[in-house]
Structures are given as structure tokens and as C-alpha cells.
Design an enzyme around this catalytic site. Structure first.
Site, PDB file in Angstrom:
ATOM      1  N   GLU A 127      -8.882   7.213  12.126  1.00 57.97           N
ATOM      2  CA  GLU A 127      -7.415   7.324  12.137  1.00 57.97           C
ATOM      3  C   GLU A 127      -6.976   8.491  13.015  1.00 57.97           C
ATOM      4  O   GLU A 127      -7.794   9.294  13.475  1.00 57.97           O
ATOM      5  CB  GLU A 127      -6.912   7.469  10.693  1.00 57.97           C
ATOM      6  CG  GLU A 127      -7.255   6.230   9.872  1.00 57.97           C
ATOM      7  CD  GLU A 127      -6.643   6.206   8.491  1.00 57.97           C
ATOM      8  OE1 GLU A 127      -6.199   7.263   7.993  1.00 57.97           O
ATOM      9  OE2 GLU A 127      -6.613   5.102   7.905  1.00 57.97           O
ATOM     10  N   GLU A 175     -14.226  -2.451  12.684  1.00 60.58           N
ATOM     11  CA  GLU A 175     -14.809  -3.589  13.411  1.00 60.58           C
ATOM     12  C   GLU A 175     -14.787  -3.337  14.911  1.00 60.58           C
ATOM     13  O   GLU A 175     -15.759  -3.567  15.631  1.00 60.58           O
ATOM     14  CB  GLU A 175     -14.014  -4.868  13.117  1.00 60.58           C
ATOM     15  CG  GLU A 175     -14.041  -5.311  11.670  1.00 60.58           C
ATOM     16  CD  GLU A 175     -12.887  -4.742  10.846  1.00 60.58           C
ATOM     17  OE1 GLU A 175     -12.488  -3.573  11.073  1.00 60.58           O
ATOM     18  OE2 GLU A 175     -12.388  -5.460   9.968  1.00 60.58           O
TER      19      GLU A 175
HETATM   20  N1  THU Z   1      -8.754  -1.050   8.898  1.00 60.29           N
HETATM   21  C1  THU Z   1      -9.993  -1.354   9.377  1.00 60.29           C
HETATM   22  O1  THU Z   1     -10.816  -0.467   9.667  1.00 60.29           O
HETATM   23  N2  THU Z   1     -10.303  -2.654   9.555  1.00 60.29           N
HETATM   24  C2  THU Z   1      -9.447  -3.696   9.298  1.00 60.29           C
HETATM   25  O2  THU Z   1      -9.729  -4.831   9.656  1.00 60.29           O
HETATM   26  C3  THU Z   1      -8.189  -3.437   8.590  1.00 60.29           C
HETATM   27  C4  THU Z   1      -7.751  -2.020   8.579  1.00 60.29           C
HETATM   28  C5  THU Z   1      -8.403   0.368   8.733  1.00 60.29           C
HETATM   29  C6  THU Z   1      -7.349   0.850   9.679  1.00 60.29           C
HETATM   30  C7  THU Z   1      -6.750   2.014   8.906  1.00 60.29           C
HETATM   31  O3  THU Z   1      -7.513   3.171   9.175  1.00 60.29           O
HETATM   32  C8  THU Z   1      -6.947   1.638   7.455  1.00 60.29           C
HETATM   33  O4  THU Z   1      -7.876   0.577   7.442  1.00 60.29           O
HETATM   34  C9  THU Z   1      -5.679   1.197   6.758  1.00 60.29           C
HETATM   35  O5  THU Z   1      -5.030   0.231   7.486  1.00 60.29           O
END
Ligand code: THU
Length: 132
Positions: free
Chosen positions: A44, A55
Site C-alpha cells: 500500500e 497478485e
Molecule cells: N488487495 C489485493 O492484494 N488483492 C486483491 O485482489 C484485492 C485487494 C489488496 C489491495 C489493498 O492493499 C487491500 O487489499 C485492500 O483493498
């Protein structure tokens, strides 16, 4: 490498997730056709839109090492199910339109783990490609 083994690698990778804003930690494990595994986590950013999902992190690591053929990706968000977001579905479609997607959580009452396995074709029917 079976689905449960790949999922456990994703689960282990998850410890490195950087998710101080959402608190939603995700780990991924991407399996190449010749059996190598690339892990990824969500990373993030204070500028929220700059966040990258687990992913895509795994894919970017693999692609940048020259990999081009993938058979499966496991995704762990701990105790809750987590399917790939729309951007990740499209991102994966570029390289692996037929990839298998393994999601949890593990069901301890099931000797095989009770993981959910779906194809990207199921999750992104008729995805966009300039090559098709
Ligand atoms: N997130 C993922 O890593 N993969 C996904 O397919 C859905 C969302 C993460 C992004 C963000 O850091 C957190 O989950 C909340 O959305």
C-alpha cells in the site's frame, strides 16, 4: 506442487504484506509452467491509488525475471476469502488467460484443505486482449 502446497506458500508470503492503511493483508504464490514459484504481497501507499495488489506483485516479479507461462496462482488473505480484484483479473488475462485461481481460507475439517479453485475464464469471461 499441489494446490494446498501453493496456497501455504501464499499464506507464508502474506507475513510481508505492507498494508498499514487497510489492515487487509494479502499473499500470493504464482506457479510457472516449469514449477517455479514467485510470491507477492499487497504493497500500500500513502497515496492510496498507488497501491499494488499481491497478485500483480507476484506477476511483475515473474515477468521481470523472464517468465511467460503460468499455470496457477494461490491467494491468501488469512481467515477470510479473497478473490482477485478486477484490475488483477485483467492483468493476469494478458499473460495467462487460462490460469487456475486457488483461494482460501483453508478448512481444517477438510483433509484436502477445502480450497476454492476457479479458472480465470470463469472470473473474467471475454477479457480484453489486443492479441486475440
Ligand atoms: N488487495 C489485493 O492484494 N488483492 C486483491 O485482489 C484485492 C485487494 C489488496 C489491495 C489493498 O492493499 C487491500 O487489499 C485492500 O483493498
Amino acid at each position: 506442487m499441489n494446490d494446498l502446497e501453493l496456497y501455504r506458500i501464499a499464506e507464508d508470503a502474506r507475513k510481508n504484506a505492507y498494508a498499514p492503511f487497510s489492515g487487509f493483508r494479502v499473499g500470493a504464490a504464482l506457479l510457472t509452467e516449469d514449477g517455479k514459484v514467485y510470491t507477492g504481497v499487497n504493497v500500500e501507499n500513502s497515496s492510496y491509488g498507488a497501491t499494488i495488489c499481491a497478485e500483480r506483485t507476484a506477476f511483475v516479479k515473474a515477468i521481470s525475471e523472464g517468465e511467460r507461462s503460468f499455470t496457477a496462482i494461490a491467494i491468501s488473505a488469512g481467515d477470510v476469502p479473497s478473490l482477485p480484484c478486477g484490475i488483477c483479473r485483467q492483468f493476469m488475462y494478458e499473460f495467462a488467460p487460462q490460469i487456475r485461481i486457488i483461494t482460501g481460507p483453508i478448512r481444517e475439517d477438510d483433509p484436502e484443505g477445502g480450497l476454492k479453485v476457479q479458472s480465470l475464464e470463469q472470473l473474467l469471461p471475454e477479457g480484453f486482449s489486443l492479441n486475440h
